[in-house]
Design an enzyme around this catalytic site. Structure first.
Site, PDB file in Angstrom:
ATOM      1  CE  LYS A  97       3.274   3.303   3.298  1.00  0.00           C
ATOM      2  NZ  LYS A  97       3.796   3.556   4.659  1.00  0.00           N
ATOM      3  CG  HIS A 121       0.600 -20.396   3.182  1.00  0.00           C
ATOM      4  ND1 HIS A 121      -0.455 -21.062   3.581  1.00  0.00           N
ATOM      5  CD2 HIS A 121       1.005 -19.771   4.070  1.00  0.00           C
ATOM      6  CE1 HIS A 121      -0.660 -20.906   4.717  1.00  0.00           C
ATOM      7  NE2 HIS A 121       0.563 -19.932   5.152  1.00  0.00           N
ATOM      8  CD  GLU A 180      10.559   1.971  10.596  1.00  0.00           C
ATOM      9  OE1 GLU A 180      10.373   3.059   9.541  1.00  0.00           O
ATOM     10  OE2 GLU A 180      10.126   0.969   9.915  1.00  0.00           O
ATOM     11  NE  ARG A 239      -6.156 -18.984   4.920  1.00  0.00           N
ATOM     12  CZ  ARG A 239      -4.837 -19.496   5.385  1.00  0.00           C
ATOM     13  NH1 ARG A 239      -4.709 -20.801   5.439  1.00  0.00           N
ATOM     14  NH2 ARG A 239      -4.156 -18.890   6.489  1.00  0.00           N
ATOM     15  NE  ARG A 280       7.163   4.370   0.209  1.00  0.00           N
ATOM     16  CZ  ARG A 280       7.008   5.139   1.258  1.00  0.00           C
ATOM     17  NH1 ARG A 280       8.250   5.282   2.077  1.00  0.00           N
ATOM     18  NH2 ARG A 280       5.829   5.502   1.658  1.00  0.00           N
ATOM     19  CE1 TYR A 299       0.200   2.023   4.116  1.00  0.00           C
ATOM     20  CE2 TYR A 299       1.257  -0.113   4.315  1.00  0.00           C
ATOM     21  CZ  TYR A 299       1.180   0.830   4.735  1.00  0.00           C
ATOM     22  OH  TYR A 299       1.640   1.342   6.087  1.00  0.00           O
TER      23      TYR A 299
END
Length: 283
Positions: free
Chosen positions: A146, A101, A178, A99, A51, A32
């Site tokens: 991100k 992985h 951070e 579903r 990014r 995101y």
């Protein structure tokens, strides 16, 4: 009426249906971005979009739109919602499938969504400063991506909130990394210290702007890890993000930082940052 981004369309927010088997919903398998909007214009939009594509590449997710197309979609979303000041949020997941992985077949389309949020700048925080708390950094080791996987940050932010703090300053052992949703810096003897941009932190777009501002005001930057002890003896501490901009921290776990008020270098950085806003808006 609010409007959202649904793949390559702008639609009424209430018309969107997300499958319970969307991989973002089940695995957090996606990425995101959040872009600040000032006066109806995105700030550092291209850097955020770049990014976004870099994060997608790191997790081997193919975005089915060019950067220019995405930029236009975000612009249209802001315009459709008549957003003046606030944020535009957008994310993409690896799509919907049974579903498992293992990545789905390449024919499964990615799912792009986005929405806007109105919000004024936090002037009081910029002027008076905020409190923070130290929290152990238990996130994964690819903080440069991100990712939608934010549980570690969520838990840290909640802990900070329950302590009456604005931010959680994270540390791995003795090393400051951070914050739960921001980058962190210390200023000591006329030098700016911050963790290097590696896999332990997100190289924030606002962080990149601040480092440019530091150069402009002749504030030397040292990209080296700080210890908890280093942090607590700084003359000034600031945190930065899309929403935080340049926010001074005046208290960490009850310990006063510097004089207990935003410092001289912080004010200079705020002024330099503010000066960049109209430059980017008109670009």
């Amino acid at each position: 009426m609010a409007y959202s981004l649904w793949n390559d369309q702008i639609v009424e927010e209430g018309s969107i249906t997300i499958s319970p088997e969307d991989r973002g919903y089940q695995f957090g398998d996606g990425i995101y971005e959040v872009i600040k909007v000032y006066n109806g214009h995105m700030f550092t939009a291209q850097e955020h979009i770049d990014r976004f594509y870099a994060s997608a590449e790191k997790i081997r997710l193919v975005i089915p739109y060019t950067k220019d197309v995405l930029h236009k979609l975000l612009h249209d979303l802001i315009e459709k919602n008549n957003l003046n000041t606030g944020h535009v949020y957008f994310q993409i997941t690896r799509g919907t499938t049974s579903r498992n992985h293992i990545f789905p077949d390449a024919s499964v389309p990615a799912v792009l969504t986005g929405n806007v949020k109105t919000g004024e700048r936090s002037i009081e925080n910029f002027e008076k400063g905020v409190k923070a708390t130290l929290v152990e950094d238990v996130r994964w080791l690819r903080c440069d991506i991100k990712s939608l996987n934010l549980l570690g940050a969520v838990l840290a932010k909640q802990e900070a909130s329950e302590k009456g703090c604005y931010e959680a300053i994270l540390h791995r052992g003795d090393i400051i990394t951070e914050c739960s949703s921001a980058n962190v810096y210390g200023i000591k003897d006329g030098k700016l210290y911050t963790h290097p941009a590696n896999n332990y932190i997100l190289n924030g777009i606002t962080r990149q702007v601040i480092l440019k501002c530091a150069a402009e005001i002749n504030l030397p930057v040292i990209e080296e890890p700080m210890t908890k002890g280093d942090l607590l003896t700084m003359d000034e501490i600031i945190v930065s993000s899309v929403s935080s901009e340049v926010t001074p921290v005046i208290d960490v776990d009850g310990q006063q930082i510097g004089a207990g008020v935003p410092g001289e270098w912080t004010r200079k950085l705020q002024k330099a940052f503010e000066a960049k806003l109209p430059i980017s808006i008109n670009a």
